[in-house]
Write a protein that holds these residues in place. Sequence first.
Motif, PDB file in Angstrom:
ATOM      1  N   VAL A 139       0.865  -1.184   0.000  1.00  0.00           N
ATOM      2  CA  VAL A 139       0.000   0.000   0.000  1.00  0.00           C
ATOM      3  C   VAL A 139       0.897   1.228   0.000  1.00  0.00           C
ATOM      4  CG1 VAL A 139      -1.586   1.366   1.426  1.00  0.00           C
ATOM      5  CG2 VAL A 139      -1.904  -1.111   1.217  1.00  0.00           C
ATOM      6  N   TRP A 140       0.770   2.031  -1.027  1.00  0.00           N
ATOM      7  CA  TRP A 140       1.434   3.342  -0.986  1.00  0.00           C
ATOM      8  C   TRP A 140       0.360   4.351  -0.594  1.00  0.00           C
ATOM      9  CZ3 TRP A 140       1.693   7.192  -5.449  1.00  0.00           C
ATOM     10  CH2 TRP A 140       2.193   8.412  -4.968  1.00  0.00           C
ATOM     11  N   ARG A 141       0.468   4.795   0.669  1.00  0.00           N
ATOM     12  CA  ARG A 141      -0.532   5.741   1.161  1.00  0.00           C
ATOM     13  C   ARG A 141      -0.089   7.154   0.805  1.00  0.00           C
ATOM     14  NH1 ARG A 141      -2.645   6.642   7.290  1.00  0.00           N
ATOM     15  NH2 ARG A 141      -4.409   7.915   6.681  1.00  0.00           N
ATOM     16  N   ARG A 142      -0.811   7.742  -0.116  1.00  0.00           N
ATOM     17  CA  ARG A 142      -0.464   9.105  -0.552  1.00  0.00           C
ATOM     18  C   ARG A 142      -0.837  10.084   0.546  1.00  0.00           C
ATOM     19  NH1 ARG A 142      -4.294   9.512  -4.036  1.00  0.00           N
ATOM     20  NH2 ARG A 142      -4.633   7.649  -5.270  1.00  0.00           N
ATOM     21  N   GLN A 143      -0.245  11.258   0.502  1.00  0.00           N
ATOM     22  CA  GLN A 143      -0.577  12.269   1.502  1.00  0.00           C
ATOM     23  C   GLN A 143      -1.959  12.857   1.243  1.00  0.00           C
ATOM     24  OE1 GLN A 143       1.808  11.291   3.626  1.00  0.00           O
ATOM     25  NE2 GLN A 143       1.923  13.403   4.303  1.00  0.00           N
ATOM     26  N   SER A 144      -2.365  12.821  -0.009  1.00  0.00           N
ATOM     27  CA  SER A 144      -3.651  13.448  -0.338  1.00  0.00           C
ATOM     28  C   SER A 144      -4.520  12.460  -1.083  1.00  0.00           C
ATOM     29  CB  SER A 144      -3.427  14.657  -1.223  1.00  0.00           C
ATOM     30  OG  SER A 144      -2.943  14.196  -2.473  1.00  0.00           O
ATOM     31  N   GLY A 145      -5.671  12.852  -1.378  1.00  0.00           N
ATOM     32  CA  GLY A 145      -6.619  12.061  -2.139  1.00  0.00           C
ATOM     33  C   GLY A 145      -7.833  12.946  -2.305  1.00  0.00           C
ATOM     34  N   ILE A 146      -7.919  13.535  -3.466  1.00  0.00           N
ATOM     35  CA  ILE A 146      -8.989  14.522  -3.652  1.00  0.00           C
ATOM     36  C   ILE A 146     -10.291  13.795  -3.980  1.00  0.00           C
ATOM     37  CG2 ILE A 146      -9.710  16.458  -5.127  1.00  0.00           C
ATOM     38  CD1 ILE A 146      -6.512  16.649  -5.617  1.00  0.00           C
ATOM     39  N   PRO A 147     -11.388  14.133  -3.256  1.00  0.00           N
ATOM     40  CA  PRO A 147     -12.650  13.461  -3.581  1.00  0.00           C
ATOM     41  C   PRO A 147     -13.062  13.801  -5.012  1.00  0.00           C
ATOM     42  CG  PRO A 147     -12.855  14.782  -1.588  1.00  0.00           C
ATOM     43  CD  PRO A 147     -11.550  15.136  -2.209  1.00  0.00           C
TER      44      PRO A 147
END
Length: 302
Positions: A139-147
């Motif tokens: 899992v590469w958990r990104r810092q962001s994730g735009i809805p």
Amino acid sequence: MNLKDVIYCGDCIQIMKQIPDETIAGCITDPPYNYEFIGRNWDNSEIERRTQRVKNSSTLVKNIPYGSGLAGGVRNAAWYKKNRKNTVDYQKWCEEWGKELFRITKSGALVLIFNSTRTVAQVQVAMENVGFYARDMIVWRRQSGIPKGLNVAKKLEKMGYDNADKWNGWHSCLRNEWEAICVVQKPLINNYITTLQESGVGLFNTMCENGFQSNIIEGIKRDNLESYNIHCTVKPLDLIEKLIHMTIPVSDDNILIDPFIGSGTTAVACKKLGIHYLGIDISDEYIDIAHKRLADLNKDSI
Ligand SMILES: C[S@@+](CC[C@H](N)C(=O)[O-])C[C@H]1O[C@@H](n2cnc3c(N)ncnc32)[C@H](O)[C@@H]1O
């Protein structure tokens, strides 16, 4: 054919066909995800269209997923049928390049493939179908994730519904905060020790700042890109460096392949770490960017 520290332009299946059997120590790659997949090959006019679109854009979401199915729109039987065909075609295409990748990798070689949470299953099955063995899912958990999905309350309000706010918070999808990295391995020669002796690969380097490396990677931010790097899906350099460090021992015998190298992040990371790279991309425009980045690295180290 030169295999060390080169980037070839062309369809990766055709280029890989020219690479001798069992010469590659590992692979880290970021192929077009299914929603970016148009026809059987990434076609040049589409690359050109995207390149132009993002050139002078200041919007945050530059790469709106093609056919990602995240937003609204008609969901009839024809849509699902087309979507399914697209997914099946994508898996078949992954098998085509996966077959060549399998042939050219050494026994025990680890192969890491980025993909979306929606289609990584197809990638894993494709790789298993060509002979690789499924090992893990990082899992590469990104810092962001735009809805990105459909905001139903807003939509209903626009349509004139009185009680639209009753649906506040209801969306067509979750905020997408992680990307999958499918980890597969070419079968060992009997066991890890024999494989290590004969291929020089097959193990994970688990040493890291936090103790023993886990399969969740977080805390890596996106890079500030060079002004000329207009590729729309550049991976963070630190992330790629970490993955290389985890899977390929430094040795003059070891070559890492990235058949979808884009703006060359894997090549730059390899060069920094002293690992040989072999990159391929279908777009010469992206390869030019990769060469500029590699040249900049030379400048930085002078
Ligand atoms: C997701 S991008 C890789 C971006 C890269 N990780 C980076 O950091 O710049 C996928 C790349 O695959 C390339 N590509 C698509 N189809 C290809 C094919 N059949 N053979 C080789 N490259 C291809 C595209 O031009 C694109 O640059």
